[in-house]
Scaffold this motif. Structure first.
Motif, PDB file in Angstrom:
ATOM      1  N   GLN A 151     -13.046  -2.264  52.524  1.00  0.00           N
ATOM      2  CA  GLN A 151     -14.236  -3.066  52.762  1.00  0.00           C
ATOM      3  C   GLN A 151     -14.010  -4.546  52.780  1.00  0.00           C
ATOM      4  OE1 GLN A 151     -17.640  -1.561  51.099  1.00  0.00           O
ATOM      5  NE2 GLN A 151     -17.702  -0.581  53.225  1.00  0.00           N
ATOM      6  N   VAL A 195      -5.879  -6.233  45.177  1.00  0.00           N
ATOM      7  CA  VAL A 195      -6.960  -7.489  45.034  1.00  0.00           C
ATOM      8  C   VAL A 195      -6.324  -8.652  44.612  1.00  0.00           C
ATOM      9  CG1 VAL A 195      -8.584  -8.711  43.467  1.00  0.00           C
ATOM     10  CG2 VAL A 195      -8.982  -6.187  43.961  1.00  0.00           C
ATOM     11  N   VAL A 226      -6.191   0.040  41.281  1.00  0.00           N
ATOM     12  CA  VAL A 226      -6.989  -0.753  42.423  1.00  0.00           C
ATOM     13  C   VAL A 226      -7.516  -2.080  42.073  1.00  0.00           C
ATOM     14  CG1 VAL A 226      -8.261  -0.859  39.955  1.00  0.00           C
ATOM     15  CG2 VAL A 226      -9.434  -0.348  42.051  1.00  0.00           C
ATOM     16  N   PHE A 227      -5.987  -2.400  41.074  1.00  0.00           N
ATOM     17  CA  PHE A 227      -6.148  -4.271  40.301  1.00  0.00           C
ATOM     18  C   PHE A 227      -5.016  -4.624  42.164  1.00  0.00           C
ATOM     19  CE2 PHE A 227      -5.378  -8.058  38.148  1.00  0.00           C
ATOM     20  CZ  PHE A 227      -6.324  -7.663  36.942  1.00  0.00           C
ATOM     21  N   LYS A 229     -15.435   4.106  44.160  1.00  0.00           N
ATOM     22  CA  LYS A 229     -16.897   3.172  44.954  1.00  0.00           C
ATOM     23  C   LYS A 229     -16.276   2.154  44.400  1.00  0.00           C
ATOM     24  CE  LYS A 229     -21.043   1.725  43.798  1.00  0.00           C
ATOM     25  NZ  LYS A 229     -22.155   1.680  42.767  1.00  0.00           N
ATOM     26  N   ASP A 230     -15.395   1.423  43.156  1.00  0.00           N
ATOM     27  CA  ASP A 230     -14.598   0.336  43.660  1.00  0.00           C
ATOM     28  C   ASP A 230     -13.582   0.552  44.774  1.00  0.00           C
ATOM     29  OD1 ASP A 230     -16.350  -0.405  41.685  1.00  0.00           O
ATOM     30  OD2 ASP A 230     -14.835   0.020  40.322  1.00  0.00           O
ATOM     31  N   TYR A 246     -23.317  -3.755  50.317  1.00  0.00           N
ATOM     32  CA  TYR A 246     -21.537  -4.279  49.705  1.00  0.00           C
ATOM     33  C   TYR A 246     -21.798  -5.389  49.367  1.00  0.00           C
ATOM     34  CZ  TYR A 246     -17.527  -6.633  50.644  1.00  0.00           C
ATOM     35  OH  TYR A 246     -16.146  -7.502  50.826  1.00  0.00           O
ATOM     36  N   ALA A 286     -11.258  -9.712  42.055  1.00  0.00           N
ATOM     37  CA  ALA A 286     -11.647 -10.315  43.256  1.00  0.00           C
ATOM     38  C   ALA A 286     -13.633 -11.088  43.527  1.00  0.00           C
ATOM     39  CB  ALA A 286     -12.715  -9.178  43.134  1.00  0.00           C
ATOM     40  N   LEU A 299     -12.775   6.012  40.381  1.00  0.00           N
ATOM     41  CA  LEU A 299     -12.495   4.580  40.921  1.00  0.00           C
ATOM     42  C   LEU A 299     -12.720   4.255  42.351  1.00  0.00           C
ATOM     43  CD1 LEU A 299     -10.608   2.909  39.046  1.00  0.00           C
ATOM     44  CD2 LEU A 299     -12.917   2.829  39.074  1.00  0.00           C
ATOM     45  N   TYR A 303     -10.256  -6.256  37.797  1.00  0.00           N
ATOM     46  CA  TYR A 303      -9.880  -6.214  39.459  1.00  0.00           C
ATOM     47  C   TYR A 303     -10.861  -7.107  40.460  1.00  0.00           C
ATOM     48  CZ  TYR A 303     -12.264  -1.703  38.403  1.00  0.00           C
ATOM     49  OH  TYR A 303     -13.033  -0.732  38.675  1.00  0.00           O
ATOM     50  N   PHE A 342      -1.361  -1.845  32.170  1.00  0.00           N
ATOM     51  CA  PHE A 342      -2.901  -1.232  32.146  1.00  0.00           C
ATOM     52  C   PHE A 342      -3.101  -0.181  31.478  1.00  0.00           C
ATOM     53  CE2 PHE A 342      -0.858  -4.161  35.442  1.00  0.00           C
ATOM     54  CZ  PHE A 342      -2.193  -4.870  36.113  1.00  0.00           C
ATOM     55  N   LYS A 343      -4.250   0.362  31.629  1.00  0.00           N
ATOM     56  CA  LYS A 343      -4.449   1.163  30.823  1.00  0.00           C
ATOM     57  C   LYS A 343      -3.851   2.507  31.376  1.00  0.00           C
ATOM     58  CE  LYS A 343      -8.232   3.205  28.120  1.00  0.00           C
ATOM     59  NZ  LYS A 343      -9.584   3.037  27.735  1.00  0.00           N
ATOM     60  N   ARG A 344      -4.117   2.683  32.566  1.00  0.00           N
ATOM     61  CA  ARG A 344      -3.766   4.283  33.798  1.00  0.00           C
ATOM     62  C   ARG A 344      -2.887   3.150  34.858  1.00  0.00           C
ATOM     63  NH1 ARG A 344      -9.653   6.302  34.774  1.00  0.00           N
ATOM     64  NH2 ARG A 344      -9.684   3.943  34.759  1.00  0.00           N
ATOM     65  N   LEU A 397     -13.439 -13.447  45.551  1.00  0.00           N
ATOM     66  CA  LEU A 397     -13.534 -13.204  47.955  1.00  0.00           C
ATOM     67  C   LEU A 397     -15.270 -13.113  47.825  1.00  0.00           C
ATOM     68  CD1 LEU A 397     -10.830 -10.626  47.034  1.00  0.00           C
ATOM     69  CD2 LEU A 397     -10.175 -12.253  48.216  1.00  0.00           C
ATOM     70  N   ILE A 436     -15.254  -0.414  47.959  1.00  0.00           N
ATOM     71  CA  ILE A 436     -15.375  -2.159  48.309  1.00  0.00           C
ATOM     72  C   ILE A 436     -14.178  -2.950  48.741  1.00  0.00           C
ATOM     73  CG2 ILE A 436     -16.632  -3.911  47.015  1.00  0.00           C
ATOM     74  CD1 ILE A 436     -18.472  -1.952  45.680  1.00  0.00           C
ATOM     75  N   ILE A 437     -12.942  -2.905  47.667  1.00  0.00           N
ATOM     76  CA  ILE A 437     -12.067  -3.407  47.890  1.00  0.00           C
ATOM     77  C   ILE A 437     -11.455  -3.249  49.622  1.00  0.00           C
ATOM     78  CG2 ILE A 437     -10.053  -3.683  47.625  1.00  0.00           C
ATOM     79  CD1 ILE A 437     -10.252  -3.170  44.244  1.00  0.00           C
ATOM     80  N   ASP A 461      -5.459   2.184  37.068  1.00  0.00           N
ATOM     81  CA  ASP A 461      -6.186   0.284  37.355  1.00  0.00           C
ATOM     82  C   ASP A 461      -4.979  -0.493  37.830  1.00  0.00           C
ATOM     83  OD1 ASP A 461      -8.460   1.865  35.576  1.00  0.00           O
ATOM     84  OD2 ASP A 461      -7.275   1.770  33.782  1.00  0.00           O
ATOM     85  N   PHE A 481      -8.368  -5.919  30.404  1.00  0.00           N
ATOM     86  CA  PHE A 481      -7.877  -6.237  31.435  1.00  0.00           C
ATOM     87  C   PHE A 481      -7.688  -4.922  33.192  1.00  0.00           C
ATOM     88  CE2 PHE A 481      -3.275  -7.081  33.710  1.00  0.00           C
ATOM     89  CZ  PHE A 481      -3.434  -8.406  34.373  1.00  0.00           C
ATOM     90  N   SER A 482      -7.326  -4.238  32.268  1.00  0.00           N
ATOM     91  CA  SER A 482      -7.935  -2.860  33.871  1.00  0.00           C
ATOM     92  C   SER A 482      -9.217  -3.001  34.270  1.00  0.00           C
ATOM     93  CB  SER A 482      -7.531  -1.932  32.741  1.00  0.00           C
ATOM     94  OG  SER A 482      -6.285  -1.821  32.314  1.00  0.00           O
ATOM     95  N   TRP A 506     -19.892  -8.112  41.303  1.00  0.00           N
ATOM     96  CA  TRP A 506     -18.502  -8.584  39.853  1.00  0.00           C
ATOM     97  C   TRP A 506     -18.521  -9.840  39.655  1.00  0.00           C
ATOM     98  CZ3 TRP A 506     -14.683  -5.202  42.986  1.00  0.00           C
ATOM     99  CH2 TRP A 506     -14.840  -3.715  43.676  1.00  0.00           C
ATOM    100  N   ILE A 552      -5.952  -4.969  27.025  1.00  0.00           N
ATOM    101  CA  ILE A 552      -5.310  -4.330  28.350  1.00  0.00           C
ATOM    102  C   ILE A 552      -6.974  -3.206  29.077  1.00  0.00           C
ATOM    103  CG2 ILE A 552      -4.018  -2.495  28.902  1.00  0.00           C
ATOM    104  CD1 ILE A 552      -2.270  -5.025  28.627  1.00  0.00           C
ATOM    105  N   THR A 553      -7.367  -2.867  27.610  1.00  0.00           N
ATOM    106  CA  THR A 553      -8.536  -2.070  28.341  1.00  0.00           C
ATOM    107  C   THR A 553      -9.267  -3.402  29.599  1.00  0.00           C
ATOM    108  OG1 THR A 553      -8.696  -0.784  26.470  1.00  0.00           O
ATOM    109  CG2 THR A 553     -10.249  -0.737  27.713  1.00  0.00           C
TER     110      THR A 553
END
Lengths: 679, 163
Positions: free
Chosen positions: B83, B46, B42-43, B76-77, A392, A319, B74, A315, B34-36, A322, B80-81, B39, A311-312, A399, A308-309
């Motif tokens: 953008q 995407v 942000v996921f 910054k990420d 960017y 991404a 998060l 993204y 998901f941990k938090r 893309l 990006i998403i 997460d 997987f979290s 990533w 899970i850590t």
């Protein structure tokens, strides 16, 4: 003694009435019943056993509660408060008498539980004198006054004693049954050979009762009278020791009973504890498995958290594709053309502050020039746009670069998780299986204490027996002394002389009976051994081994010596095959029958000849052996009733001896069998 | 003055909050995908963008709040998403230049700012729906190598070409 007819009504596999008429023709004394496996041949043997002794062979069933003498289909059809009868009738002939035996059981389904069960059983017999034509009826329940209860059982035990049933009624497992007690075997052989009456006579004359006190000789001696103080004294002493012997004897028989009781209890405890040994082991096993399972679970949780850590954060993985689209969209755009080279917000701020452009024009607030510059300021970033897009794209490439790594981590942990999960499930299944075996309710410690106590009790009974046995020897010696002395002080009366004469007569008779008995015992063993040896050779065409009956009536197989120089005197053959065990027993039975036939006309013994009822004796033998054995049977017994498989029939070559032939038929869709007469 | 994204807590409402509850439980990683919550936050966009699935806010019962502290971590990420969405989203019929301006110059008006945030959240909600389909509703098939549904579905998501 011959069976003439068997009639079964709703007995076990047989629904309705089925009749077997047995051949009593001395030339064709074989009756054969053919049928496939499980068709119902054994049921016929069961019918004999049930009718004669009210019991069934139960060893082939897992649960004796499942067995019902009433046909199962009828049992199923029975409604509440219905009654159904099951009947087996046997007709027999013996010494100018015709016997008709009937055993009937009535089943019902009664209030309140409506469980079908046997309610009544009737056992009756009619005996018809062939010449006179008169018939006597006997009911095992006795007459109205309750007299003659058990009379039919008594008649049966005279005709076909249950103890001898193993020599004429072969149903199922008897062929390789090793449980028979040797003493039982010996006694039944003596009964068949007709030396039992001599044994009884011998007992009656001088051995019956404690120290023979109920025997003829001792009773007569007791009647001798004597007088005088000395006589009185000696007689008192004698009587004293005789009573002591009796007391000791009683003590022994009591102690023996107790000993047997304690032994039984010890056996019970032992079997519980032995079963529990595995339970204890099982409990330990469950504990270990549970620990393993807990660990599996811990690992699974840990792997899951790792997954899970990862997987979290994945993204970025999702991404990454893309990036390609982004590159596609940006590739034809001149990002740098969108900027005024090297002009930033601070450049414009500087111009406005100085109120003069770098070209020299004045820039006054709210003038046209001022407004153009302010508009420009809105679109000019603090940084060049090319730089921004570049940054960017760089980030997105990052990533993309690490996306595969994340996936690999997740997959790796997922595999570890799966491995643990399999172990977890295996452990869980094993725990469940083991737990089922465990009966946690048994208190081992208590059982063990109980067993120890019983062992002590048994030991003390054994001690009592030993002490009393020694006492008896001592008392007998002393009694003998007084017996010898007392004769001197007995009256010299006519009456005593008469009794003395009787005593001498009885003692002589006893001596003769003992001699005959001893001789017969030895003869029977020797003669039987000769016949056994011969039959084993004939029936099994066996050159390497021979069969021998030991003094204790255990039949053993030995290897023949290769040559006379061979150092081994006797080498026993162990680890017999199933076929050999059957062969061994077959030879024994047939040989007994043969010897009984020889002894039939013996002047000293009255041997019995019994019919032979054999169930499926050939299934484990080769076709050659089947023929060899089968050919011996009609000559051995007066009557042979044999159940066998169709395939064994031809091999047996019994056709020429067969007077009646039947087939057991069972239709596939039917649950019951029926018998058809072939001839 | 500049407008800055991801400086405020975010609320997920209605059916999307209920979907969230099925994929995440606070401090219960063993019951979560998901941990938090951040997460998932942000996921989801995407996934929404990858599948081009947008979904408007549902205002029925239910509310989950993504705390601003987590969002800032998060930021910054998320930028990006954002953008990437502004660059690749085709729903506003913008030219490439306009998309680049939108993505990189930042909004110049409140209206533009809100429009962009909404677009991000539309994709975020669309992504939540896709994730719910793939992680919660999906049954294991004979091709899955894993017998645990959660693990099987997670790994299957990686292998899903549509996502």
């Amino acid at each position: 003694m011959k069976f003439t007819q068997l009639k079964m009504v709703n007995f076990m596999r047989y629904k309705g009435t089925n009749i077997l008429d047995f051949s009593c023709n001395p030339e064709k004394n074989v009756t054969v019943v053919l049928g496939e496996n499980t068709a119902g041949k054994t049921t016929i043997a069961q019918a004999f056993r049930w009718a004669l002794y009210g019991e069934l062979i139960t060893t082939q069933y897992n649960d004796t509660k499942d067995i019902s003498v009433l046909n199962n289909e009828l049992l199923g059809e029975m409604g509440p408060n219905d009654y159904r009868d099951v009947v087996v009738e046997i007709d027999m002939e013996h010494e100018e008498k015709k016997y008709h035996l009937l055993r009937k059981a009535t089943f019902s389904r009664k209030f309140p539980k409506y469980i079908a069960r046997q309610e009544y059983e009737k056992l009756a017999m009619s005996i018809k004198e062939k010449n006179v034509g008169s018939t006597t009826l006997h009911d095992n329940a006795g007459d109205i006054n309750g007299k003659n209860k058990g009379i039919v059982d008594e008649i049966i035990s005279e005709l076909l004693p249950k103890s001898l049933s193993r020599y004429f009624l072969f149903d199922g497992e008897r062929w390789s049954d090793e449980k028979n007690k040797k003493t039982d075997i010996k006694e039944s052989v003596y009964a068949i050979m007709g030396i039992s009456p001599i044994k009884l006579m011998k007992m009656h004359l001088n051995e019956l009762g404690t120290y023979g006190r109920n025997s003829v000789v001792k009773q007569l001696k007791g009647k001798l009278t004597g007088s005088g103080d000395e006589y009185q004294k000696i007689n008192e002493n004698l009587q004293y020791y005789l009573s002591k012997i009796e007391i000791s004897q009683n003590k022994i028989s009591e102690a023996t009973k107790n000993m047997d009781y304690f032994k039984e209890k010890i056996d019970e405890s032992e079997s519980i504890l032995n079963a529990n040994k595995t339970i204890e082991l099982d409990q330990q096993k469950v504990k270990a498995l549970a620990r393993d399972k807990d660990n599996n679970e811990k690992y699974m949780k840990s792997y899951y958290a790792d997954i899970i850590t990862s997987f979290s954060k994945s993204y970025t993985y999702f991404a990454a594709p893309l990036l390609e689209e982004v590159i596609n969209i940006l590739k034809n755009v001149d990002l740098y053309g969108k900027d005024i080279p090297n002009i930033t917000n601070s450049t414009i701020d500087y111009i406005i502050k100085n109120e003069q452009c770098i070209c020299g024009h004045k820039v006054v607030k709210d003038s046209y020039e001022y407004q153009v510059l302010m508009k420009l300021k809105q679109v000019i970033p603090p940084m060049a746009i090319g730089t921004l897009v570049g940054n960017y794209q760089k980030e997105l490439r990052g990533w993309y670069a690490k996306s595969n790594e994340i996936f690999q981590t997740v997959k790796e942990k997922a595999n570890l998780y799966q491995g643990e999960k399999f172990s977890f499930e295996d452990n869980e299944n094993e725990i469940e299986k083991t737990n089922k075996r465990i009966d946690g309710k048994i208190n081992f410690q208590q059982e063990r204490l109980k067993m120890e106590a019983n062992k002590k009790n048994k030991k003390s009974e054994e001690d009592k027996i030993r002490i009393e046995t020694n006492n008896i020897d001592d008392f007998k010696n002393k009694a003998k002394i007084y017996e010898d002395q007392i004769s001197k002080y007995q009256d010299k009366s006519i009456q005593n002389a008469r009794i003395e004469k009787k005593i001498v007569y009885a003692e002589k008779l006893y001596e003769t009976a003992s001699k005959i008995y001893k001789k017969s015992e030895l003869n029977i063993l020797n003669e039987l051994n000769d016949i056994i040896k011969k039959n084993f050779e004939i029936m099994f065409n066996e050159k390497d081994k021979y069969a021998k009956l030991e003094d204790d009536y255990e039949i053993k197989l030995y290897y023949n010596r290769v040559n006379n120089m061979d150092g081994y005197s006797q080498m026993e053959a162990y680890g017999l095959s199933e076929g050999e065990k059957i062969a061994k027993n077959f030879v024994f039975i047939v040989s007994i029958m043969e010897l009984a036939n020889i002894k039939k006309n013996d002047s000293e013994c009255v041997a019995q000849t019994l019919p032979l009822v054999l169930d499926g004796p050939f299934s484990k033998l080769s076709s050659v052996n089947i023929e060899l054995i089968a050919q011996v049977l009609p000559k051995t017994a007066d009557q042979v009733i044999i159940f066998m498989l169709d395939k064994d029939w031809e091999h047996s070559k019994l056709e020429k001896y067969t007077g009646a032939k039947f087939a057991v038929l069972k239709e596939k869709e039917q649950n019951f069998a029926h018998i058809e007469k072939i001839y | 003055m500049g407008f800055e994204y991801f400086r405020k807590e975010v609320q997920i409402t209605g059916k999307h909050s209920r979907y969230v509850d099925e994929m995440w439980e606070q401090n219960q990683i063993q019951n979560s995908y998901f941990k938090r919550l951040v997460d998932l936050y942000v996921f989801a966009p995407v996934i929404g963008l990858r599948t081009r699935r947008k979904s408007v806010a549902d205002n029925s019962d239910g509310k989950r709040t993504v705390p601003v502290t987590q969002i800032l971590e998060l930021e910054k990420d998320l930028e990006i998403i954002m953008q990437t969405i502004l660059l690749l989203d085709d729903t506003s019929n913008l030219s490439v230049d306009q998309k680049i301006d939108r993505a990189f110059r930042g909004p110049s008006t409140e209206a533009e700012f809100k429009e962009n945030v909404n677009l991000f959240h539309d994709y975020m909600r669309g992504g939540i729906e896709v994730l719910h389909d793939c992680l919660v509703d999906r049954e294991l098939t004979i091709d899955d190598k894993y017998t645990d549904r959660r693990i099987g579905n997670l790994v299957a998501l990686f292998d899903n070409p549509l996502v």
